[in-house]
Design a protein around this motif. Structure first.
Motif, mmCIF file in Angstrom:
data_model
loop_
_atom_site.group_PDB
_atom_site.id
_atom_site.type_symbol
_atom_site.label_atom_id
_atom_site.label_comp_id
_atom_site.label_asym_id
_atom_site.label_seq_id
_atom_site.Cartn_x
_atom_site.Cartn_y
_atom_site.Cartn_z
ATOM 1 N N UNK A 151 0.829 -1.205 0.000
ATOM 2 C CA UNK A 151 0.000 0.000 0.000
ATOM 3 C C UNK A 151 0.866 1.259 0.000
ATOM 4 N N UNK A 152 1.870 1.301 0.877
ATOM 5 C CA UNK A 152 2.729 2.480 0.994
ATOM 6 C C UNK A 152 4.201 2.095 1.051
ATOM 7 N N UNK A 153 5.035 3.005 0.570
ATOM 8 C CA UNK A 153 6.464 3.024 0.873
ATOM 9 C C UNK A 153 6.698 4.185 1.832
ATOM 10 N N UNK A 154 7.593 4.008 2.785
ATOM 11 C CA UNK A 154 7.990 5.101 3.669
ATOM 12 C C UNK A 154 9.503 5.244 3.593
ATOM 13 N N UNK A 155 9.960 6.432 3.231
ATOM 14 C CA UNK A 155 11.390 6.690 3.098
ATOM 15 C C UNK A 155 11.803 7.779 4.075
ATOM 16 N N UNK A 156 12.886 7.507 4.813
ATOM 17 C CA UNK A 156 13.399 8.469 5.776
ATOM 18 C C UNK A 156 14.643 9.160 5.276
ATOM 19 N N UNK A 157 15.172 10.088 6.070
ATOM 20 C CA UNK A 157 16.382 10.817 5.685
ATOM 21 C C UNK A 157 17.622 9.954 5.856
ATOM 22 N N UNK A 158 18.649 10.254 5.075
ATOM 23 C CA UNK A 158 19.902 9.500 5.165
ATOM 24 C C UNK A 158 20.549 9.687 6.532
ATOM 25 N N UNK A 159 20.535 10.928 7.034
ATOM 26 C CA UNK A 159 21.124 11.232 8.339
ATOM 27 C C UNK A 159 20.007 11.344 9.364
ATOM 28 N N UNK A 160 20.093 10.560 10.438
ATOM 29 C CA UNK A 160 19.057 10.547 11.462
ATOM 30 C C UNK A 160 19.460 11.320 12.703
ATOM 31 N N UNK A 161 20.503 12.112 12.626
ATOM 32 C CA UNK A 161 20.981 12.863 13.785
ATOM 33 C C UNK A 161 20.142 14.122 13.981
ATOM 34 N N UNK A 162 19.688 14.343 15.209
ATOM 35 C CA UNK A 162 19.028 15.589 15.595
ATOM 36 C C UNK A 162 19.935 16.264 16.614
ATOM 37 N N UNK A 163 20.683 17.234 16.205
ATOM 38 C CA UNK A 163 21.629 17.890 17.090
ATOM 39 C C UNK A 163 21.107 19.243 17.543
ATOM 40 N N UNK A 164 21.773 19.809 18.546
ATOM 41 C CA UNK A 164 21.394 21.137 19.028
ATOM 42 C C UNK A 164 21.550 22.158 17.904
ATOM 43 N N UNK A 165 22.539 21.941 17.053
ATOM 44 C CA UNK A 165 22.765 22.872 15.936
ATOM 45 C C UNK A 165 21.643 22.787 14.914
ATOM 46 N N UNK A 166 21.200 21.559 14.615
ATOM 47 C CA UNK A 166 20.173 21.383 13.578
ATOM 48 C C UNK A 166 18.792 21.818 14.066
ATOM 49 N N UNK A 167 18.394 21.314 15.246
ATOM 50 C CA UNK A 167 17.087 21.615 15.813
ATOM 51 C C UNK A 167 15.989 21.446 14.759
ATOM 52 N N UNK A 168 16.012 20.328 14.071
ATOM 53 C CA UNK A 168 15.082 20.110 12.961
ATOM 54 C C UNK A 168 14.327 18.803 13.132
ATOM 55 N N UNK A 169 13.141 18.754 12.535
ATOM 56 C CA UNK A 169 12.381 17.512 12.527
ATOM 57 C C UNK A 169 13.017 16.523 11.557
#
Length: 245
Positions: A151-169
């Motif tokens: 039914x679906x494919x789900x693709x994530x980001x290559x880099x899974x790091x959430x750092x203080x610098x990035x502060x990103x979802x």
């Protein structure tokens, strides 16, 4: 959240709430003893609508031995209940010997390596599975229905790091089975520097079409849980989550 009228054709009991929603917020509850001791406790999640009203509550059921020995790779059963405590969804994750191995290139082609969660609603009636799909670098999940049709494919980001610098979802895009059309999104939300640095608490936002089959909406809740254990919690524990196969 007030319970909608029941009797929606083809809707399992308790999933009527999802007919009115195109977004969900999934908040993991903080376990203070886990912060102090460092031991993994059974995860608990509050599932809310965008107004902050509780829709469901999810509770992991797993043994202490599995959590100590296998951490994020552990097998478990997770039940989702409504606000009256009625069990409406059951999710089962079996142990796979190579589950969660970030550089396991055999996921998606070797059953012993391909992590999965089976979703039942009502409990006892399978509505689909979420499987760890094969790829090269990017996190990849496949969502199938009760007949094991994709039914679906789900693709994530290559880099899974959430750092203080990035502060990103961290966005995990949900695609139709053609692999091109985006139909939804699962975002691991930035929880703030203190929570990200000192706790393992995860917050997710899930988006999907309003008119999507409620069973598939429930499947995307299951996909969020697999993302949590397979990629996010594995990275936090340092036991091999992340990038793809």
């Amino acid at each position: 959240m007030p319970k909608p009228e029941s009797g929606v054709p083809g809707c399992p009991p308790g999933l009527e709430y999802l007919t009115q929603l195109d977004q969900l917020l999934i908040h993991q509850q903080l376990e203070l003893l886990e912060v102090v001791t460092g031991f993994d406790f059974q995860n608990r999640y509050v599932i809310k609508n965008t107004m902050g009203q509780q829709v469901y509550f999810a509770m992991e059921q797993s043994s202490f031995c599995w959590r100590c020995a296998c951490k994020s790779r552990r097998q478990f059963t997770m039940t989702i209940t409504d606000n009256n405590g009625q069990e409406i969804v059951k999710m089962s994750r079996p142990f796979k010997c190579c589950s969660g191995m970030g550089q396991c290139w055999y996921a998606g082609c070797c059953d012993c390596c391909s992590d999965e969660i089976t979703v039942e609603s009502p409990p006892g009636e399978v509505i689909g599975k979420i499987k760890h799909g094969g790829s090269k670098w990017y996190p990849h999940l496949e969502v199938t229905d009760a007949h094991d049709d994709l039914v679906f494919h789900i693709w994530g980001p290559c880099c899974l790091c959430q750092t203080i610098c990035c502060q990103a979802d961290l966005d995990f895009k949900v695609y139709a089975k053609d692999g091109v059309t985006v139909v939804g999104n699962i975002a691991k939300q930035w929880a703030g520097a203190v929570k990200e640095c000192f706790t393992k608490v995860s917050n997710f936002g899930v988006q999907f079409p309003m008119d999507l089959d409620v069973k598939m909406k429930a499947m995307l809740i299951g996909a969020t849980m697999l993302i949590e254990y397979l990629y996010i919690e594995a990275q936090q524990n340092g036991n091999g989550g992340g990038g793809g196969q």
